[in-house]
Design a protein around this motif. Structure first.
Motif, PDB file in Angstrom:
ATOM      1  N   ALA A  74     -16.082  -3.381  29.457  1.00 47.72           N
ATOM      2  CA  ALA A  74     -14.677  -3.263  29.836  1.00 47.72           C
ATOM      3  C   ALA A  74     -13.907  -2.381  28.851  1.00 47.72           C
ATOM      4  N   ALA A  75     -14.187  -2.538  27.556  1.00 50.44           N
ATOM      5  CA  ALA A  75     -13.475  -1.766  26.541  1.00 50.44           C
ATOM      6  C   ALA A  75     -13.821  -0.282  26.612  1.00 50.44           C
ATOM      7  N   VAL A  76     -15.101   0.028  26.734  1.00 53.14           N
ATOM      8  CA  VAL A  76     -15.521   1.437  26.817  1.00 53.14           C
ATOM      9  C   VAL A  76     -14.985   2.074  28.093  1.00 53.14           C
ATOM     10  N   LEU A  77     -15.071   1.347  29.200  1.00 47.07           N
ATOM     11  CA  LEU A  77     -14.551   1.864  30.461  1.00 47.07           C
ATOM     12  C   LEU A  77     -13.054   2.113  30.355  1.00 47.07           C
ATOM     13  N   GLY A  78     -12.314   1.162  29.756  1.00 52.20           N
ATOM     14  CA  GLY A  78     -10.872   1.320  29.612  1.00 52.20           C
ATOM     15  C   GLY A  78     -10.496   2.490  28.728  1.00 52.20           C
ATOM     16  N   ALA A  79     -11.135   2.602  27.564  1.00 49.19           N
ATOM     17  CA  ALA A  79     -10.825   3.699  26.643  1.00 49.19           C
ATOM     18  C   ALA A  79     -11.194   5.045  27.242  1.00 49.19           C
ATOM     19  N   ASN A  80     -12.356   5.101  27.870  1.00 50.11           N
ATOM     20  CA  ASN A  80     -12.799   6.345  28.500  1.00 50.11           C
ATOM     21  C   ASN A  80     -11.826   6.766  29.609  1.00 50.11           C
ATOM     22  N   ASP A  81     -11.430   5.802  30.422  1.00 47.75           N
ATOM     23  CA  ASP A  81     -10.491   6.092  31.501  1.00 47.75           C
ATOM     24  C   ASP A  81      -9.139   6.518  30.943  1.00 47.75           C
ATOM     25  N   GLY A  82      -8.700   5.839  29.861  1.00 45.89           N
ATOM     26  CA  GLY A  82      -7.424   6.191  29.244  1.00 45.89           C
ATOM     27  C   GLY A  82      -7.412   7.607  28.714  1.00 45.89           C
ATOM     28  N   ILE A  83      -8.453   7.972  27.996  1.00 48.52           N
ATOM     29  CA  ILE A  83      -8.530   9.325  27.427  1.00 48.52           C
ATOM     30  C   ILE A  83      -8.599  10.372  28.525  1.00 48.52           C
ATOM     31  N   ILE A  84      -9.527  10.187  29.455  1.00 48.38           N
ATOM     32  CA  ILE A  84      -9.772  11.214  30.469  1.00 48.38           C
ATOM     33  C   ILE A  84      -8.619  11.323  31.469  1.00 48.38           C
ATOM     34  N   SER A  85      -8.149  10.188  31.990  1.00 47.37           N
ATOM     35  CA  SER A  85      -7.121  10.252  33.029  1.00 47.37           C
ATOM     36  C   SER A  85      -5.789  10.755  32.481  1.00 47.37           C
ATOM     37  N   ILE A  86      -5.395  10.293  31.295  1.00 48.54           N
ATOM     38  CA  ILE A  86      -4.131  10.747  30.724  1.00 48.54           C
ATOM     39  C   ILE A  86      -4.227  12.206  30.278  1.00 48.54           C
ATOM     40  N   SER A  87      -5.357  12.583  29.705  1.00 46.88           N
ATOM     41  CA  SER A  87      -5.550  13.992  29.332  1.00 46.88           C
ATOM     42  C   SER A  87      -5.544  14.888  30.562  1.00 46.88           C
ATOM     43  N   SER A  88      -6.237  14.448  31.609  1.00 51.96           N
ATOM     44  CA  SER A  88      -6.298  15.236  32.836  1.00 51.96           C
ATOM     45  C   SER A  88      -4.915  15.382  33.456  1.00 51.96           C
ATOM     46  N   LEU A  89      -4.157  14.287  33.469  1.00 47.43           N
ATOM     47  CA  LEU A  89      -2.794  14.327  34.002  1.00 47.43           C
ATOM     48  C   LEU A  89      -1.930  15.286  33.193  1.00 47.43           C
ATOM     49  N   ALA A  90      -2.012  15.161  31.863  1.00 42.88           N
ATOM     50  CA  ALA A  90      -1.218  16.039  30.998  1.00 42.88           C
ATOM     51  C   ALA A  90      -1.625  17.500  31.159  1.00 42.88           C
ATOM     52  N   ILE A  91      -2.906  17.754  31.279  1.00 41.22           N
ATOM     53  CA  ILE A  91      -3.385  19.125  31.449  1.00 41.22           C
ATOM     54  C   ILE A  91      -2.895  19.706  32.765  1.00 41.22           C
ATOM     55  N   GLY A  92      -2.946  18.899  33.833  1.00 39.37           N
ATOM     56  CA  GLY A  92      -2.478  19.369  35.134  1.00 39.37           C
ATOM     57  C   GLY A  92      -1.015  19.744  35.114  1.00 39.37           C
ATOM     58  N   VAL A  93      -0.186  18.909  34.459  1.00 34.48           N
ATOM     59  CA  VAL A  93       1.248  19.204  34.377  1.00 34.48           C
ATOM     60  C   VAL A  93       1.501  20.366  33.422  1.00 34.48           C
ATOM     61  N   ALA A  94       0.773  20.394  32.293  1.00 30.79           N
ATOM     62  CA  ALA A  94       0.962  21.472  31.315  1.00 30.79           C
ATOM     63  C   ALA A  94       0.629  22.830  31.904  1.00 30.79           C
ATOM     64  N   ALA A  95      -0.345  22.856  32.804  1.00 32.59           N
ATOM     65  CA  ALA A  95      -0.734  24.128  33.430  1.00 32.59           C
ATOM     66  C   ALA A  95       0.370  24.675  34.333  1.00 32.59           C
ATOM     67  N   ALA A  96       1.309  23.798  34.752  1.00 34.15           N
ATOM     68  CA  ALA A  96       2.376  24.234  35.647  1.00 34.15           C
ATOM     69  C   ALA A  96       3.751  24.125  34.994  1.00 34.15           C
ATOM     70  N   SER A  97       3.803  23.871  33.692  1.00 34.76           N
ATOM     71  CA  SER A  97       5.085  23.655  33.032  1.00 34.76           C
ATOM     72  C   SER A  97       5.234  24.554  31.808  1.00 34.76           C
ATOM     73  N   SER A  98       6.474  24.961  31.558  1.00 33.89           N
ATOM     74  CA  SER A  98       6.762  25.793  30.389  1.00 33.89           C
ATOM     75  C   SER A  98       7.564  25.026  29.347  1.00 33.89           C
ATOM     76  N   THR A  99       7.848  23.740  29.622  1.00 32.41           N
ATOM     77  CA  THR A  99       8.584  22.906  28.680  1.00 32.41           C
ATOM     78  C   THR A  99       7.823  21.612  28.417  1.00 32.41           C
ATOM     79  N   ARG A 100       8.192  20.932  27.318  1.00 33.41           N
ATOM     80  CA  ARG A 100       7.472  19.735  26.893  1.00 33.41           C
ATOM     81  C   ARG A 100       7.873  18.482  27.682  1.00 33.41           C
ATOM     82  N   GLU A 101       9.139  18.389  28.111  1.00 31.48           N
ATOM     83  CA  GLU A 101       9.655  17.149  28.708  1.00 31.48           C
ATOM     84  C   GLU A 101       8.872  16.682  29.931  1.00 31.48           C
TER      85      GLU A 101
END
Length: 222
Positions: A9-36
């Motif tokens: 459960a811990a490895v699955l949670g941490a792995n999901d947290g890192i990958i899903s939040i990073s992926s979400l941030a990367i997707g938005v960062a690729a279409a955004s010119s500001t930090r907010e």
């Protein structure tokens, strides 16, 4: 083996947290010119993801617990209504594991005399203290691990330059995943390199696809 339930459960949670939040941030960062917008999407994803992960793990493991309890109750009835058949089943299990027929029957009789239900739950149903599900433990481990994993890419979105942030996120995420793979392999006693490669490859695929979404839609989030 005693660590298997909470470690999974811990490895699955941490792995999901890192990958899903990073992926979400990367997707938005690729279409955004500001930090907010990147920060907003990352924080919202972190909160929703942690709660969803904990709730999902609790429901899933609770279902497993319900099945185990139902199996045990059915076993109680079978032991009461057809003890000879149940003794034969238990002896057959031991015989299949390599004991001679006479020895298997003797072991089955002695275990039945000591605690018939415990013997059948352990050897016929395959339920024991190690494998038995603990919904609350799994939910807490999963939710907490997701939060810890998700905070790491959040820190990158806070401090990394907005320009080319997706590359900063990818680089740091690979490092985070490598550390997670190493820790999980160390705790679980498995191959470190195999764990690292597995977690990095799938994480990279998720982040690349997320970045492509941001680039392909070409929406400027300001």
């Amino acid at each position: 083996m005693h660590r298997s339930n909470w470690l999974r459960a811990a490895v699955l949670g941490a792995n999901d947290g890192i990958i899903s939040i990073s992926s979400l941030a990367i997707g938005v960062a690729a279409a955004s010119s500001t930090r907010e917008p990147i920060l907003l999407a990352t924080v919202a994803g972190l909160v929703a993801g942690a709660l969803s992960m904990a709730a999902g793990e609790y429901v899933s493991v609770s279902s497993q617990t319900d099945i185990e309890k139902a199996d045990i109750e059915r076993e109680k009835i079978e032991l009461k209504e057809m003890p000879e058949e149940e003794l034969s089943i238990l002896a057959q299990i031991y015989e299949n594991r390599g004991l001679k027929r006479e020895t298997a029957l003797l072991v089955a009789k002695e275990l039945t005399e000591t605690d018939a239900l415990a013997a059948h739950v352990r050897d016929e149903l395959g339920i024991n203290e190690i494998s038995q599900a603990n919904p609350l433990q799994a939910a807490l481990a999963s939710g907490a691990a997701f939060t810890v994993g998700g905070v790491l890419p959040l820190l990158v979105t806070l401090f990394a330059p907005v320009q080319n942030m997706e590359y900063w996120l990818y680089g740091f995420t690979i490092v985070f995943l490598g550390i997670l793979g190493t820790v999980s392999a160390k705790v679980g006693g498995s191959s470190i390199m195999k764990a690292i490669m597995r977690i990095i490859i799938w994480g990279t695929i998720a982040m690349i696809l997320s970045a492509l979404v941001g680039y392909l839609f070409g929406v400027n989030v300001a």
